[in-house]
Every structure is written in C-alpha cells, then in structure tokens.
Design a protein around this motif. Sequence first.
Motif, PDB file in Angstrom:
ATOM      1  N   SER A  47      51.237 -12.958  -0.445  1.00  0.00           N
ATOM      2  CA  SER A  47      50.062 -12.303   0.116  1.00  0.00           C
ATOM      3  C   SER A  47      50.363 -11.229   1.140  1.00  0.00           C
ATOM      4  O   SER A  47      49.456 -10.702   1.744  1.00  0.00           O
ATOM      5  CB  SER A  47      49.150 -13.348   0.760  1.00  0.00           C
ATOM      6  N   GLY A  48      51.597 -10.908   1.371  1.00  0.00           N
ATOM      7  CA  GLY A  48      51.903  -9.842   2.306  1.00  0.00           C
ATOM      8  C   GLY A  48      51.730 -10.290   3.737  1.00  0.00           C
ATOM      9  O   GLY A  48      51.354 -11.427   4.005  1.00  0.00           O
ATOM     10  N   GLU A 175      43.034  -0.648   4.226  1.00  0.00           N
ATOM     11  CA  GLU A 175      42.717  -0.700   2.792  1.00  0.00           C
ATOM     12  C   GLU A 175      42.062  -2.030   2.426  1.00  0.00           C
ATOM     13  O   GLU A 175      41.157  -2.068   1.577  1.00  0.00           O
ATOM     14  CB  GLU A 175      43.989  -0.485   1.983  1.00  0.00           C
ATOM     15  N   ALA A 176      42.511  -3.119   3.037  1.00  0.00           N
ATOM     16  CA  ALA A 176      41.889  -4.420   2.774  1.00  0.00           C
ATOM     17  C   ALA A 176      40.417  -4.395   3.182  1.00  0.00           C
ATOM     18  O   ALA A 176      39.554  -4.945   2.490  1.00  0.00           O
ATOM     19  CB  ALA A 176      42.637  -5.522   3.521  1.00  0.00           C
ATOM     20  N   ARG A 177      40.128  -3.761   4.290  1.00  0.00           N
ATOM     21  CA  ARG A 177      38.735  -3.671   4.735  1.00  0.00           C
ATOM     22  C   ARG A 177      37.905  -2.788   3.805  1.00  0.00           C
ATOM     23  O   ARG A 177      36.722  -3.067   3.562  1.00  0.00           O
ATOM     24  CB  ARG A 177      38.688  -3.156   6.169  1.00  0.00           C
ATOM     25  N   GLU A 178      38.525  -1.749   3.259  1.00  0.00           N
ATOM     26  CA  GLU A 178      37.818  -0.938   2.267  1.00  0.00           C
ATOM     27  C   GLU A 178      37.529  -1.762   1.016  1.00  0.00           C
ATOM     28  O   GLU A 178      36.474  -1.609   0.394  1.00  0.00           O
ATOM     29  CB  GLU A 178      38.639   0.296   1.902  1.00  0.00           C
ATOM     30  N   GLN A 214      43.963 -11.072   4.260  1.00  0.00           N
ATOM     31  CA  GLN A 214      45.294 -10.861   3.726  1.00  0.00           C
ATOM     32  C   GLN A 214      45.112 -10.183   2.381  1.00  0.00           C
ATOM     33  O   GLN A 214      44.079 -10.353   1.723  1.00  0.00           O
ATOM     34  CB  GLN A 214      46.053 -12.177   3.557  1.00  0.00           C
ATOM     35  N   SER A 215      46.097  -9.399   1.968  1.00  0.00           N
ATOM     36  CA  SER A 215      45.928  -8.676   0.712  1.00  0.00           C
ATOM     37  C   SER A 215      47.271  -8.433   0.056  1.00  0.00           C
ATOM     38  O   SER A 215      48.321  -8.501   0.695  1.00  0.00           O
ATOM     39  CB  SER A 215      45.226  -7.336   0.957  1.00  0.00           C
ATOM     40  N   LEU A 243      42.339  -9.815  -2.577  1.00  0.00           N
ATOM     41  CA  LEU A 243      42.078 -10.226  -1.200  1.00  0.00           C
ATOM     42  C   LEU A 243      42.129 -11.738  -1.050  1.00  0.00           C
ATOM     43  O   LEU A 243      41.795 -12.488  -1.973  1.00  0.00           O
ATOM     44  CB  LEU A 243      40.688  -9.744  -0.758  1.00  0.00           C
ATOM     45  N   PHE A 244      42.514 -12.175   0.153  1.00  0.00           N
ATOM     46  CA  PHE A 244      42.437 -13.575   0.563  1.00  0.00           C
ATOM     47  C   PHE A 244      41.650 -13.558   1.867  1.00  0.00           C
ATOM     48  O   PHE A 244      42.120 -13.038   2.883  1.00  0.00           O
ATOM     49  CB  PHE A 244      43.841 -14.154   0.742  1.00  0.00           C
ATOM     50  N   VAL A 245      40.434 -14.072   1.802  1.00  0.00           N
ATOM     51  CA  VAL A 245      39.459 -13.866   2.874  1.00  0.00           C
ATOM     52  C   VAL A 245      39.149 -15.179   3.570  1.00  0.00           C
ATOM     53  O   VAL A 245      38.811 -16.178   2.930  1.00  0.00           O
ATOM     54  CB  VAL A 245      38.148 -13.275   2.298  1.00  0.00           C
ATOM     55  N   ARG A 246      39.263 -15.165   4.902  1.00  0.00           N
ATOM     56  CA  ARG A 246      38.947 -16.356   5.687  1.00  0.00           C
ATOM     57  C   ARG A 246      37.952 -15.999   6.780  1.00  0.00           C
ATOM     58  O   ARG A 246      38.037 -14.941   7.403  1.00  0.00           O
ATOM     59  CB  ARG A 246      40.211 -16.943   6.317  1.00  0.00           C
ATOM     60  N   ILE A 247      37.018 -16.885   7.007  1.00  0.00           N
ATOM     61  CA  ILE A 247      36.087 -16.736   8.118  1.00  0.00           C
ATOM     62  C   ILE A 247      36.790 -17.226   9.383  1.00  0.00           C
ATOM     63  O   ILE A 247      37.349 -18.322   9.384  1.00  0.00           O
ATOM     64  CB  ILE A 247      34.804 -17.545   7.862  1.00  0.00           C
ATOM     65  N   PRO A 248      36.824 -16.434  10.463  1.00  0.00           N
ATOM     66  CA  PRO A 248      37.515 -16.860  11.683  1.00  0.00           C
ATOM     67  C   PRO A 248      37.074 -18.253  12.123  1.00  0.00           C
ATOM     68  O   PRO A 248      35.890 -18.506  12.316  1.00  0.00           O
ATOM     69  CB  PRO A 248      37.129 -15.789  12.702  1.00  0.00           C
ATOM     70  N   GLY A 249      38.034 -19.161  12.258  1.00  0.00           N
ATOM     71  CA  GLY A 249      37.727 -20.525  12.669  1.00  0.00           C
ATOM     72  C   GLY A 249      37.072 -21.354  11.588  1.00  0.00           C
ATOM     73  O   GLY A 249      36.630 -22.471  11.845  1.00  0.00           O
ATOM     74  N   GLY A 250      37.008 -20.829  10.374  1.00  0.00           N
ATOM     75  CA  GLY A 250      36.312 -21.549   9.307  1.00  0.00           C
ATOM     76  C   GLY A 250      37.122 -21.623   8.034  1.00  0.00           C
ATOM     77  O   GLY A 250      38.352 -21.605   8.051  1.00  0.00           O
TER      78      GLY A 250
END
Length: 272
Positions: A47-48, A175-178, A214-215, A243-250
Amino acid sequence: MTDNATDKDAADTRGARGRRHRRWRLAAALGLTAVLAGGGIAALRTSGPPASDAPEPAAAVATHSGRLTAGEAREASRIAIDAATRPGPAKDRQRAPQKSDGERNAAGGSGAEPLDTRRPTRATSGSSASDSRAEVQLYDYASDTLITRVVDLRSKKVLDSARRHGVQPPPTLAEAREAVKVILADRRLGPGMRESYAAQTGKRLASPAQLRLQSMSFLGSRAKGVDGARKVSRCGEHRCVQLFVRIPGGKWIDTSRIVIDLSARRAAVIGL
C-alpha cells in the motif's frame, strides 16, 4: 556439609533460571523486531507509505550531496513546473505527444503534478556542480507521461528534462485525495462512502482531508481474468490508483474493489 551443598544447588538452580529468563527475553525481543520489520516491509509493498494529515517534517539542511531542505524542494518543484510555460535551453528527451492545453496536474489545473524532489547523484566526487541542483519528478496528466527535470536552484533554470510513458510511481497524498473526490462525485459510489462516514462519526463527509488515506498505483495487467477487467484496461497507460480508506479513530471503509482512473476522472468497480 549437607546444608552447604543444598544452598549451592539452590544457587545454581536460581542462576540457571536467570540465564534461561535472560535468553528468553533476548529471543522474544529479536522475534518481535523481526515481526515488526517484516510487517513494515509487507505494508510498504502493498500500500505504499502511509498518508497523514500532519505536516511533513522539514528536511535536513542541505550540504553538498545531502538532502534538500523543505524550502529548496518547494523552489525546485516551482522551477520544474513553470518550465513548461516558458522557453528554455533544455529539451525533453523521449518527448511524448502533447495536448494543446499544456501540462496538467491531477486536479486538472495548469502545470504537471509534483511527485518527488531529491538531490541528484554527483557525476564526479570532486565536483561541486551538483550542490545547487535538484531532480524533480512530475506527472503530466495532459499527456500521461512521467517527467524528470534537473533544475539549478541558483540560476532558476532547467538543465535537463526527460519523459517516460507507461511508468507509474507510487501516488502522492495529493493524488490520493483527488481519487477520493472522484469517488464522491460518482453517483453510484459517492453516497455509499458518505453514508459509511456518517454512520461512524455522525458527521458529514465534506473533504478528503477528513480521511486517513493509503494508496497504490494500479496496472490493468493486475485485473487479468477478473470481472470488470476491461474497464481498467488502460491503467498503466493512464494514472490509476487503489485506495485504502480509514476514518480517523474508526474503522476502514472498504474501497478495495474500486480502481480510480485519475487521467480519465472516473472510477470502476472490479472483481464483482
């Protein structure tokens, strides 16, 4: 004599136990270090480097062939990006066909997308010519090419520029945010991401900056034999990410089957 022997035996027993305990602690520490090291390598391969909303630490002060400072890196990127809008002595080697509207970044704005900035390797150990030089990697979304430009920080000029097609370095946080913006704009996928965020936080997802990301770059060849592979067949030629997307604290939001084509600004679901 019997008592002395008993005391000696007890002392020997305690000494042996102590040695075994120390050996166990050393083995455990080495084992834990190996596990952590192996896990870190595996994470980087899949995942870089982990993305973070925290500001990046300033680079060390540059000395000769040392690292660029944060200020030097920003200035080098500016020089490299601006080079496309003004004539200069450097010519792009292996130039790819250009679109008429010039170089573009991941958001569609003017100027190529900065990926990485570093100090180039010295040509000769006795030369100080490279002290004011920086090597900048950019991605031009208008022509889908990776650009490498060597700039001189003193003269503010581009000394060399080369292009490569079909080369996809790891994505940046920008780029991940895009890529998140592309998902949120998708009528099928956007509502699901917003609902997942709202269900866990009770808040509205308004910006990619609210997520931990993460991307990794995605190549169409990885989807061979997978349902929906044709939808991502141009990935590699195009700039595509997962993408690997996590909610902060979640918890994590499952986006593992989504491939985002940043060049085309569209998302595809594969493997279903």
